[in-house]
Write a protein that holds these residues in place. Sequence first.
Motif, mmCIF file in Angstrom:
data_model
loop_
_atom_site.group_PDB
_atom_site.id
_atom_site.type_symbol
_atom_site.label_atom_id
_atom_site.label_comp_id
_atom_site.label_asym_id
_atom_site.label_seq_id
_atom_site.Cartn_x
_atom_site.Cartn_y
_atom_site.Cartn_z
ATOM 1 N N GLY A 1 0.711 -1.109 0.049
ATOM 2 C CA GLY A 1 0.009 -0.179 0.008
ATOM 3 C C GLY A 1 0.841 1.213 -0.046
ATOM 4 N N ASN B 1 -5.114 7.022 6.736
ATOM 5 C CA ASN B 1 -5.170 6.229 5.425
ATOM 6 C C ASN B 1 -6.014 5.015 5.671
ATOM 7 O OD1 ASN B 1 -3.149 7.839 3.654
ATOM 8 N ND2 ASN B 1 -2.093 7.413 5.395
ATOM 9 N N ILE C 1 -5.969 1.359 3.978
ATOM 10 C CA ILE C 1 -5.137 0.580 3.139
ATOM 11 C C ILE C 1 -5.893 -0.874 2.957
ATOM 12 C CG2 ILE C 1 -2.802 -0.354 2.867
ATOM 13 C CD1 ILE C 1 -1.932 1.911 4.649
ATOM 14 N N GLY D 1 0.868 -3.814 3.990
ATOM 15 C CA GLY D 1 -0.128 -2.641 4.035
ATOM 16 C C GLY D 1 0.999 -1.457 3.900
#
Length: 181
Positions: free
Chosen positions: A83, A98, A100, A106
Amino acid sequence: NDVDVNGSLGGIMFIAPFGWSYNEYKGGSYTNIEISNNTVYNVGDSGKGIQLEVDGDGGGIYDALIADNDLTAQNTGAGTSRGIRLLAGASNTSIVRNTITGFYRGIYQSYSWGQPGIVGPIGNEVHYNNFINCTIGIENQYTTVENEIDATCNWWGDITGPYHPTENPIGIGCEVTDNVI
């Protein structure tokens, strides 16, 4: 921004400097980069949603903010997808709020060009993020105290925090507050 990666390798990348090998080009330091409020989706099986990369000893990315982005892999948990990737000298980065989803990793803090021993990132923090169906929430290739990531107060899919079979069989986390996704 709305970025459909369409199965390719990268969504948003900032590289200081780029070369085809480590230290091919030296220099290139950048500060106060902000990557926020983006939707990056259909990231390929070996791709990255967002990447900060440093490929030379004289370069660096300092004091970046990666906030309020929605990142989604094309195929849940497949390949080596990441991510967010911090590569080598990306230091004092704040990764906050965020979402993800579906990546193998991640967030991944890794060596440049697979070379251990290169000066790595310091002072990176990961807070108030939502990790959904990621095989590994956060992975850090660096093992020294200087390169640790402060990753408190994230949502790992359970109030008890991230699960790890030997280091954290129960899971630990923060209390859910209004600031936690």
